[in-house]
Scaffold this motif. Sequence first.
Motif, PDB file in Angstrom:
ATOM      1  N   ASN A   1       0.835  -1.199   0.000  1.00  0.00           N
ATOM      2  CA  ASN A   1       0.000   0.000   0.000  1.00  0.00           C
ATOM      3  C   ASN A   1       0.871   1.251   0.000  1.00  0.00           C
ATOM      4  OD1 ASN A   1      -2.506  -1.437   0.282  1.00  0.00           O
ATOM      5  ND2 ASN A   1      -1.819  -1.921   2.339  1.00  0.00           N
ATOM      6  N   GLY A   2       0.564   2.190  -0.874  1.00  0.00           N
ATOM      7  CA  GLY A   2       1.296   3.457  -0.911  1.00  0.00           C
ATOM      8  C   GLY A   2       2.779   3.245  -1.124  1.00  0.00           C
ATOM      9  N   ASP A   3       3.590   3.842  -0.249  1.00  0.00           N
ATOM     10  CA  ASP A   3       5.048   3.729  -0.384  1.00  0.00           C
ATOM     11  C   ASP A   3       5.604   2.501   0.324  1.00  0.00           C
ATOM     12  OD1 ASP A   3       4.905   4.420   2.287  1.00  0.00           O
ATOM     13  OD2 ASP A   3       6.112   6.239   2.097  1.00  0.00           O
ATOM     14  N   GLY A   4       4.745   1.672   0.900  1.00  0.00           N
ATOM     15  CA  GLY A   4       5.187   0.429   1.526  1.00  0.00           C
ATOM     16  C   GLY A   4       5.603   0.544   2.971  1.00  0.00           C
ATOM     17  N   THR A   5       5.584   1.750   3.535  1.00  0.00           N
ATOM     18  CA  THR A   5       6.050   1.915   4.910  1.00  0.00           C
ATOM     19  C   THR A   5       4.983   1.603   5.954  1.00  0.00           C
ATOM     20  OG1 THR A   5       5.535   4.279   4.885  1.00  0.00           O
ATOM     21  CG2 THR A   5       7.783   3.628   4.260  1.00  0.00           C
ATOM     22  N   GLY A   6       3.741   1.427   5.536  1.00  0.00           N
ATOM     23  CA  GLY A   6       2.668   1.104   6.476  1.00  0.00           C
ATOM     24  C   GLY A   6       2.413  -0.388   6.533  1.00  0.00           C
ATOM     25  N   ALA A   7       1.230  -0.753   7.030  1.00  0.00           N
ATOM     26  CA  ALA A   7       0.842  -2.160   7.123  1.00  0.00           C
ATOM     27  C   ALA A   7       0.372  -2.650   5.757  1.00  0.00           C
ATOM     28  CB  ALA A   7      -0.254  -2.344   8.163  1.00  0.00           C
ATOM     29  N   ASN A   8       1.167  -3.480   5.142  1.00  0.00           N
ATOM     30  CA  ASN A   8       0.830  -4.086   3.865  1.00  0.00           C
ATOM     31  C   ASN A   8       0.178  -5.440   4.135  1.00  0.00           C
ATOM     32  OD1 ASN A   8       2.330  -2.026   2.199  1.00  0.00           O
ATOM     33  ND2 ASN A   8       3.946  -2.744   3.543  1.00  0.00           N
ATOM     34  N   THR A   9      -0.406  -6.049   3.126  1.00  0.00           N
ATOM     35  CA  THR A   9      -1.100  -7.320   3.299  1.00  0.00           C
ATOM     36  C   THR A   9      -0.284  -8.449   2.683  1.00  0.00           C
ATOM     37  OG1 THR A   9      -3.203  -6.164   3.173  1.00  0.00           O
ATOM     38  CG2 THR A   9      -3.267  -8.531   2.881  1.00  0.00           C
ATOM     39  N   TYR A  10      -0.111  -9.523   3.449  1.00  0.00           N
ATOM     40  CA  TYR A  10       0.641 -10.700   3.017  1.00  0.00           C
ATOM     41  C   TYR A  10      -0.202 -11.922   3.358  1.00  0.00           C
ATOM     42  CZ  TYR A  10       4.685 -13.958   2.951  1.00  0.00           C
ATOM     43  OH  TYR A  10       5.553 -14.975   2.698  1.00  0.00           O
ATOM     44  N   THR A  11      -0.635 -12.667   2.343  1.00  0.00           N
ATOM     45  CA  THR A  11      -1.444 -13.871   2.541  1.00  0.00           C
ATOM     46  C   THR A  11      -0.666 -15.063   2.012  1.00  0.00           C
ATOM     47  OG1 THR A  11      -3.476 -12.606   2.275  1.00  0.00           O
ATOM     48  CG2 THR A  11      -3.642 -14.983   2.003  1.00  0.00           C
ATOM     49  N   VAL A  12      -0.586 -16.123   2.822  1.00  0.00           N
ATOM     50  CA  VAL A  12       0.186 -17.310   2.468  1.00  0.00           C
ATOM     51  C   VAL A  12      -0.687 -18.544   2.647  1.00  0.00           C
ATOM     52  CG1 VAL A  12       2.188 -18.708   3.076  1.00  0.00           C
ATOM     53  CG2 VAL A  12       2.325 -16.239   3.243  1.00  0.00           C
ATOM     54  N   THR A  13      -0.607 -19.469   1.681  1.00  0.00           N
ATOM     55  CA  THR A  13      -1.258 -20.767   1.806  1.00  0.00           C
ATOM     56  C   THR A  13      -0.189 -21.842   1.735  1.00  0.00           C
ATOM     57  OG1 THR A  13      -3.279 -19.937   0.776  1.00  0.00           O
ATOM     58  CG2 THR A  13      -2.990 -22.323   0.830  1.00  0.00           C
ATOM     59  N   THR A  14      -0.170 -22.725   2.737  1.00  0.00           N
ATOM     60  CA  THR A  14       0.822 -23.796   2.757  1.00  0.00           C
ATOM     61  C   THR A  14       0.391 -24.913   1.818  1.00  0.00           C
ATOM     62  OG1 THR A  14      -0.222 -24.944   4.612  1.00  0.00           O
ATOM     63  CG2 THR A  14       1.460 -23.283   5.144  1.00  0.00           C
ATOM     64  N   GLY A  15       1.374 -25.628   1.285  1.00  0.00           N
ATOM     65  CA  GLY A  15       1.096 -26.715   0.349  1.00  0.00           C
ATOM     66  C   GLY A  15       1.072 -28.077   1.003  1.00  0.00           C
ATOM     67  N   ASN A  16       1.177 -28.124   2.337  1.00  0.00           N
ATOM     68  CA  ASN A  16       1.111 -29.423   3.004  1.00  0.00           C
ATOM     69  C   ASN A  16      -0.343 -29.823   3.205  1.00  0.00           C
ATOM     70  OD1 ASN A  16       0.725 -27.381   4.896  1.00  0.00           O
ATOM     71  ND2 ASN A  16       1.648 -28.505   6.559  1.00  0.00           N
ATOM     72  N   SER A  17      -0.573 -31.015   3.730  1.00  0.00           N
ATOM     73  CA  SER A  17      -1.940 -31.485   3.923  1.00  0.00           C
ATOM     74  C   SER A  17      -2.217 -31.678   5.407  1.00  0.00           C
ATOM     75  CB  SER A  17      -2.130 -32.811   3.195  1.00  0.00           C
ATOM     76  OG  SER A  17      -3.446 -33.272   3.345  1.00  0.00           O
ATOM     77  N   PRO A  18      -3.246 -31.043   5.943  1.00  0.00           N
ATOM     78  CA  PRO A  18      -4.141 -30.118   5.250  1.00  0.00           C
ATOM     79  C   PRO A  18      -3.470 -28.756   5.075  1.00  0.00           C
ATOM     80  CG  PRO A  18      -4.770 -30.248   7.553  1.00  0.00           C
ATOM     81  CD  PRO A  18      -3.635 -31.227   7.348  1.00  0.00           C
TER      82      PRO A  18
ATOM     83  N   THR B   1      -3.096 -24.666   4.999  1.00  0.00           N
ATOM     84  CA  THR B   1      -3.525 -23.608   5.906  1.00  0.00           C
ATOM     85  C   THR B   1      -3.295 -22.274   5.226  1.00  0.00           C
ATOM     86  OG1 THR B   1      -2.898 -24.926   7.830  1.00  0.00           O
ATOM     87  CG2 THR B   1      -3.155 -22.571   8.176  1.00  0.00           C
ATOM     88  N   THR B   2      -4.256 -21.360   5.335  1.00  0.00           N
ATOM     89  CA  THR B   2      -4.082 -20.002   4.821  1.00  0.00           C
ATOM     90  C   THR B   2      -3.898 -19.064   6.004  1.00  0.00           C
ATOM     91  OG1 THR B   2      -5.384 -20.443   2.840  1.00  0.00           O
ATOM     92  CG2 THR B   2      -5.123 -18.134   3.486  1.00  0.00           C
ATOM     93  N   LEU B   3      -2.843 -18.268   5.954  1.00  0.00           N
ATOM     94  CA  LEU B   3      -2.500 -17.328   7.015  1.00  0.00           C
ATOM     95  C   LEU B   3      -2.496 -15.913   6.455  1.00  0.00           C
ATOM     96  CD1 LEU B   3       0.494 -19.436   8.283  1.00  0.00           C
ATOM     97  CD2 LEU B   3      -1.745 -19.287   9.376  1.00  0.00           C
ATOM     98  N   ASN B   4      -3.007 -14.974   7.230  1.00  0.00           N
ATOM     99  CA  ASN B   4      -3.075 -13.566   6.814  1.00  0.00           C
ATOM    100  C   ASN B   4      -2.214 -12.723   7.739  1.00  0.00           C
ATOM    101  OD1 ASN B   4      -5.276 -13.737   4.711  1.00  0.00           O
ATOM    102  ND2 ASN B   4      -6.247 -14.721   6.450  1.00  0.00           N
TER     103      ASN B   4
END
Length: 90
Positions: free
Chosen positions: A37-54, A56-59
């Motif tokens: 967001n903007g110049d990147g100095t604030g809180a940006n959003t990072y979402t990750v989904t693991t490829g293991n079973s089961p 998991t999506t983390l925000n």
Amino acid sequence: STGGAITGVVDFVELASPSKRNPAFLNIPITGMLTVNGDGTGANTYTVTTGNSPSTTLNYHAYLTGSNTMLFVGMDSGKRTSAGSASVQP
């Protein structure tokens, strides 16, 4: 905002794992998205989904600390607190 897809692997330790299970997870494949967001100095959003079973999506809120490193803090309500860092690997 700008962003991009993320792929790679992650190593992590789950400190609250049951004693009969190894708490270390190594080379777990991940996919995700980083939105800056903007110049990147604030809180940006990072979402990750693991490829293991089961899987998991983390925000996370992601904080860029340099051109190759970011710090992140979990923002999933009702889940454990999580934090860490990510770096570009050569």
